[in-house]
Design an enzyme around this catalytic site. Structure first.
Site, PDB file in Angstrom:
ATOM      1  N   HIS A 131      -0.030  -8.586  -7.137  1.00 44.31           N
ATOM      2  CA  HIS A 131      -0.299  -7.508  -8.089  1.00 44.31           C
ATOM      3  C   HIS A 131       0.884  -7.474  -9.066  1.00 44.31           C
ATOM      4  O   HIS A 131       2.017  -7.781  -8.677  1.00 44.31           O
ATOM      5  CB  HIS A 131      -0.385  -6.201  -7.302  1.00 44.31           C
ATOM      6  CG  HIS A 131      -0.825  -5.004  -8.078  1.00 44.31           C
ATOM      7  ND1 HIS A 131       0.001  -4.335  -8.947  1.00 44.31           N
ATOM      8  CD2 HIS A 131      -2.003  -4.347  -8.104  1.00 44.31           C
ATOM      9  CE1 HIS A 131      -0.643  -3.304  -9.466  1.00 44.31           C
ATOM     10  NE2 HIS A 131      -1.866  -3.290  -8.979  1.00 44.31           N
ATOM     11  N   ASP A 208       4.436  -6.253   0.102  1.00 40.35           N
ATOM     12  CA  ASP A 208       3.643  -5.287  -0.637  1.00 40.35           C
ATOM     13  C   ASP A 208       2.481  -4.917   0.287  1.00 40.35           C
ATOM     14  O   ASP A 208       1.545  -5.703   0.482  1.00 40.35           O
ATOM     15  CB  ASP A 208       3.145  -5.915  -1.937  1.00 40.35           C
ATOM     16  CG  ASP A 208       2.192  -4.998  -2.690  1.00 40.35           C
ATOM     17  OD1 ASP A 208       1.749  -3.999  -2.114  1.00 40.35           O
ATOM     18  OD2 ASP A 208       1.878  -5.313  -3.853  1.00 40.35           O
ATOM     19  N   GLN A 211      -2.255  -2.619   0.266  1.00 42.85           N
ATOM     20  CA  GLN A 211      -3.633  -2.805   0.750  1.00 42.85           C
ATOM     21  C   GLN A 211      -3.700  -3.050   2.258  1.00 42.85           C
ATOM     22  O   GLN A 211      -4.791  -3.310   2.780  1.00 42.85           O
ATOM     23  CB  GLN A 211      -4.308  -3.980   0.010  1.00 42.85           C
ATOM     24  CG  GLN A 211      -4.401  -3.811  -1.494  1.00 42.85           C
ATOM     25  CD  GLN A 211      -5.335  -2.679  -1.928  1.00 42.85           C
ATOM     26  OE1 GLN A 211      -6.114  -2.139  -1.142  1.00 42.85           O
ATOM     27  NE2 GLN A 211      -5.244  -2.309  -3.187  1.00 42.85           N
ATOM     28  N   LYS A 234      -3.709   5.483  -1.714  1.00 47.49           N
ATOM     29  CA  LYS A 234      -4.678   4.492  -1.231  1.00 47.49           C
ATOM     30  C   LYS A 234      -4.992   4.698   0.250  1.00 47.49           C
ATOM     31  O   LYS A 234      -5.765   3.949   0.837  1.00 47.49           O
ATOM     32  CB  LYS A 234      -4.132   3.081  -1.446  1.00 47.49           C
ATOM     33  CG  LYS A 234      -4.006   2.690  -2.926  1.00 47.49           C
ATOM     34  CD  LYS A 234      -3.558   1.256  -3.058  1.00 47.49           C
ATOM     35  CE  LYS A 234      -3.015   0.921  -4.428  1.00 47.49           C
ATOM     36  NZ  LYS A 234      -4.053   0.788  -5.454  1.00 47.49           N
ATOM     37  N   CYS A 374      -4.924  -5.972 -12.269  1.00 46.17           N
ATOM     38  CA  CYS A 374      -3.453  -6.144 -12.321  1.00 46.17           C
ATOM     39  C   CYS A 374      -3.018  -7.449 -11.667  1.00 46.17           C
ATOM     40  O   CYS A 374      -1.938  -7.521 -11.048  1.00 46.17           O
ATOM     41  CB  CYS A 374      -2.715  -4.966 -11.673  1.00 46.17           C
ATOM     42  SG  CYS A 374      -2.997  -3.420 -12.518  1.00 46.17           S
TER      43      CYS A 374
END
Ligand code: PLP
Length: 423
Positions: A131, A208, A211, A234, A374
């Site tokens: 991302h 990261d 998700q 999220k 993104c």
């Protein structure tokens, strides 16, 4: 699965949906089908209540007031930190820094760690599936410090090409910044192996986890990652709050990110000393209400059970992929093997622009995202300007996947006709 009730023992998706007021609304006179969970998730009533409760019953600034309301607010704020720490099995609450979002958490590492630890000639390894928020900060740091960016490539299936890892990591590698789960392909990267290899070379690893943390059990001690970043919005929490986890000795050694109130120990006119971790990294009045509500979201997810959430998403994704692969003229992206794939399905349709797909789906009250997500380098890797993306969560039902498929067929009918008329 009938009547929206999940097959899984003990996991009742219909009951879960009852907790989310927004899932009962209509859009264009049709029941909302929300399939944009990779962008942001919906919020259960307990999270909304937590915000209202804070503002109506104990709104006060934290860490400063010697009065009841402030002490209550401070206790709730620090309690949320402890619950977030437990949620990812961090060794202590002090390893949890509250930020605005994943992007800010990554930028915190860029400034507070990167400036002192990445020098001219050093290397930072990132992947082609990042991302922008785990790509642009490292571009900026590399430019500023004269360091080199190196890239893990993605194969046609949407997996990282890890064969090249031994060549890409060198004695000069300071950091590997990689996504745990791709927000476009759904790929769950084998980060444990990457971390092990990085550590052999003395490199640190930033995950990261925007998700992954919302969708599956994540244990930072088991992974042994050095930094991990994720966003509250999220994972059923409010917008405006994110998390950086870092190993304690790294936080101790890092310089502050922003200067101001709350992050100091002693301030003289010409210089200052810093508060202990984590306050050193939380300058100014923090996002008290949203941090507390993130604590409520973490409790809610823990009650559902992250293993159950993950299992439900595997079943829903399998159901979606089984049907979508039968659509003529569709191209699906990402791996097929469900144990290493999350509930994200990107696709394109012959002759229909992804934005038109999203618009037709919206007319059926089906919310999906269309665009580059993104991830412009990844779009280039797969030779597409954009994709449509459906992403699932703990409350997604097979009926909603059916609505998605009906919408896809409608888009093909509408644009198939348009193509026929124009020839
Ligand atoms: N990383 C990944 C993999 C994401 O999917 C996202 C958001 O879509 C981000 C980072 C950025 O999250 P935020 O916008 O909350 O900072």
């Amino acid at each position: 699965m009938e009547n929206g009730v999940s097959d899984e023992v003990g996991y009742d998706v219909r009951a879960v949906r009852q907790d989310f007021p927004i899932l009962g609304i209509q859009v264009h006179g049709k029941p909302l089908v929300y399939l944009d969970n990779a962008a942001t998730s919906q919020k259960p009533q307990v999270v909304i209540d937590s915000l209202v409760h804070y503002y109506t019953r104990y709104n006060a600034n934290v860490h400063r007031g010697i009065y009841t309301l402030s002490e209550q607010a401070t206790a709730a704020y620090e309690n949320a930190r402890a619950r977030v720490a437990r949620f990812i099995n961090a060794p202590s609450p002090e390893c949890i820094i509250f930020t605005r979002n994943t992007t800010e958490a990554i930028n915190l590492v860029r400034y507070a760690w990167g400036a002192d630890n990445v020098r001219a000639g050093d290397e930072i390894l990132i992947s082609e599936m990042e991302h922008h928020s785990n790509l642009v900060p490292w571009q900026l740091l590399a430019q500023e410090q004269g360091a080199e960016l190196r890239f893990l490539r993605v194969n046609n299936e949407g997996r990282l090409m890890l064969d090249g890892l031994d060549v890409l990591i060198t004695e000069k590698t300071r950091l590997i910044a990689v996504t745990h789960v791709s927000n476009v392909l759904g790929t769950i990267n084998p980060v444990k192996g990457i971390i092990k290899k990085a550590h052999k070379y003395g490199a640190l690893v930033l995950l990261d986890a925007a998700q992954s943390v919302p969708h599956m059990p994540v244990d930072v001690q088991e992974l042994d990652c050095d930094f991990l970043a994720f966003s509250g919005h999220k994972m059923m929490g409010p917008t405006g709050v994110g998390v950086l986890y870092a190993k304690p000795h790294l936080l101790e050694a890092m310089r502050p990110f922003m200067g101001g109130g709350s992050m100091i120990r002693k301030v003289m006119l010409a210089e200052s000393t810093w508060a202990d971790v984590p306050q050193k990294f939380e300058a100014g009045t923090p996002n008290i209400a949203d941090v507390i509500a993130l604590g409520a979201a973490v409790d809610y997810l823990s009650d559902l059970g992250m293993a159950n959430v993950r299992e439900h998403e595997i079943q829903i994704t399998q159901y979606a992929l089984d049907q979508m692969r039968e659509v003529s003229g569709i191209k699906l992206f990402g791996p097929w093997e469900l144990q290493t794939r999350a509930g994200v399905v990107s696709f394109v349709l012959d002759g229909v622009h992804p934005h038109d797909i999203a618009q037709i789906l919206d007319s059926e009250a089906v919310a999906v995202r269309a665009g580059h997500h993104c991830c412009q380098p990844l779009m280039r890797r797969f030779n597409v300007p954009a994709t449509a993306r459906a992403s699932f969560y703990a409350y997604t039902t097979e009926e909603e996947i059916d609505a998605l498929l009906e919408g896809i067929h409608k888009a093909q009918r509408v644009f198939g006709h348009a193509i026929e008329r124009s020839v």
